[in-house]
Design a protein around this motif. Structure first.
Motif, mmCIF file in Angstrom:
data_model
loop_
_atom_site.group_PDB
_atom_site.id
_atom_site.type_symbol
_atom_site.label_atom_id
_atom_site.label_comp_id
_atom_site.label_asym_id
_atom_site.label_seq_id
_atom_site.Cartn_x
_atom_site.Cartn_y
_atom_site.Cartn_z
ATOM 1 N N THR A 17 3.965 29.221 -8.263
ATOM 2 C CA THR A 17 3.282 27.936 -8.356
ATOM 3 C C THR A 17 2.544 27.850 -9.685
ATOM 4 O O THR A 17 2.032 28.856 -10.177
ATOM 5 C CB THR A 17 2.251 27.812 -7.200
ATOM 6 O OG1 THR A 17 2.950 27.948 -5.965
ATOM 7 C CG2 THR A 17 1.523 26.488 -7.233
ATOM 8 N N ASP A 18 2.473 26.667 -10.248
ATOM 9 C CA ASP A 18 1.685 26.419 -11.452
ATOM 10 C C ASP A 18 0.210 26.594 -11.075
ATOM 11 O O ASP A 18 -0.344 25.791 -10.326
ATOM 12 C CB ASP A 18 1.962 25.006 -11.951
ATOM 13 C CG ASP A 18 1.205 24.649 -13.216
ATOM 14 O OD1 ASP A 18 0.339 25.441 -13.646
ATOM 15 O OD2 ASP A 18 1.475 23.574 -13.764
ATOM 16 N N ARG A 20 -2.414 26.091 -12.620
ATOM 17 C CA ARG A 20 -3.360 25.110 -13.149
ATOM 18 C C ARG A 20 -3.717 24.080 -12.090
ATOM 19 O O ARG A 20 -4.679 23.327 -12.242
ATOM 20 C CB ARG A 20 -2.768 24.415 -14.371
ATOM 21 C CG ARG A 20 -2.552 25.367 -15.549
ATOM 22 C CD ARG A 20 -1.861 24.675 -16.684
ATOM 23 N NE ARG A 20 -0.472 24.407 -16.285
ATOM 24 C CZ ARG A 20 0.433 23.844 -17.067
ATOM 25 N NH1 ARG A 20 0.106 23.462 -18.289
ATOM 26 N NH2 ARG A 20 1.667 23.646 -16.643
ATOM 27 N N LYS A 21 -2.968 24.051 -11.006
ATOM 28 C CA LYS A 21 -3.216 23.065 -9.944
ATOM 29 C C LYS A 21 -4.469 23.425 -9.152
ATOM 30 O O LYS A 21 -4.727 24.587 -8.865
ATOM 31 C CB LYS A 21 -2.031 23.002 -8.980
ATOM 32 C CG LYS A 21 -0.783 22.457 -9.611
ATOM 33 C CD LYS A 21 0.341 22.361 -8.624
ATOM 34 C CE LYS A 21 1.580 21.897 -9.360
ATOM 35 N NZ LYS A 21 2.420 21.052 -8.571
ATOM 36 N N GLY A 22 -5.195 22.380 -8.789
ATOM 37 C CA GLY A 22 -6.370 22.535 -7.940
ATOM 38 C C GLY A 22 -6.021 22.110 -6.520
ATOM 39 O O GLY A 22 -4.848 22.009 -6.152
ATOM 40 N N GLY A 25 -3.459 19.011 -6.122
ATOM 41 C CA GLY A 25 -2.068 19.330 -6.445
ATOM 42 C C GLY A 25 -1.438 20.277 -5.444
ATOM 43 O O GLY A 25 -0.279 20.117 -5.056
ATOM 44 N N LEU A 26 -2.202 21.271 -5.011
ATOM 45 C CA LEU A 26 -1.688 22.218 -4.027
ATOM 46 C C LEU A 26 -1.517 21.535 -2.662
ATOM 47 O O LEU A 26 -0.565 21.819 -1.936
ATOM 48 C CB LEU A 26 -2.604 23.436 -3.923
ATOM 49 C CG LEU A 26 -2.677 24.299 -5.190
ATOM 50 C CD1 LEU A 26 -3.749 25.369 -5.038
ATOM 51 C CD2 LEU A 26 -1.334 24.912 -5.529
ATOM 52 N N MET A 29 1.696 19.790 -2.618
ATOM 53 C CA MET A 29 2.796 20.740 -2.404
ATOM 54 C C MET A 29 2.931 21.095 -0.922
ATOM 55 O O MET A 29 4.037 21.219 -0.407
ATOM 56 C CB MET A 29 2.579 22.020 -3.210
ATOM 57 C CG MET A 29 2.796 21.842 -4.690
ATOM 58 S SD MET A 29 2.622 23.398 -5.576
ATOM 59 C CE MET A 29 3.983 24.320 -4.894
ATOM 60 N N LYS A 55 -3.730 31.826 -5.056
ATOM 61 C CA LYS A 55 -4.652 30.757 -4.668
ATOM 62 C C LYS A 55 -4.412 30.438 -3.201
ATOM 63 O O LYS A 55 -3.274 30.412 -2.746
ATOM 64 C CB LYS A 55 -4.439 29.494 -5.502
ATOM 65 C CG LYS A 55 -5.014 29.582 -6.886
ATOM 66 C CD LYS A 55 -5.010 28.252 -7.588
ATOM 67 C CE LYS A 55 -5.720 28.352 -8.921
ATOM 68 N NZ LYS A 55 -5.751 27.051 -9.615
#
Length: 69
Positions: A17-18, A20-22, A25-26, A29, A55
């Motif tokens: 997973t990227d 940078r996502k908070g 964004g997660l 997903m 995360k």
């Protein structure tokens, strides 16, 4: 230490997973990929490309939590 209520499931996202996502964004997903509700009270775990960063998002009933190592 955070106590997790009994009955909480742990969902692991496959792949990477990227990181940078908070939470927003997660959460997206979780909805689109896992077909789950990110506000369900379950734990959703994601890993970075190198595997050295994890995360976890969790909605505890009062608010959204984002944990990282």
């Amino acid at each position: 230490m955070i106590s997790i209520p009994s009955g909480v499931k742990v969902w692991l996202a496959t792949g990477y997973t990227d990181m940078r996502k908070g939470f927003p964004g997660l959460s997206l997903m979780v909805q689109e990929t896992l077909k789950r509700d990110p506000h369900s009270g379950h734990l959703f775990c994601f890993r970075g490309r190198q595997g050295g960063l994890i995360k976890v998002i969790w909605h505890d009933g009062q608010g959204a939590c984002l944990f990282t190592n």
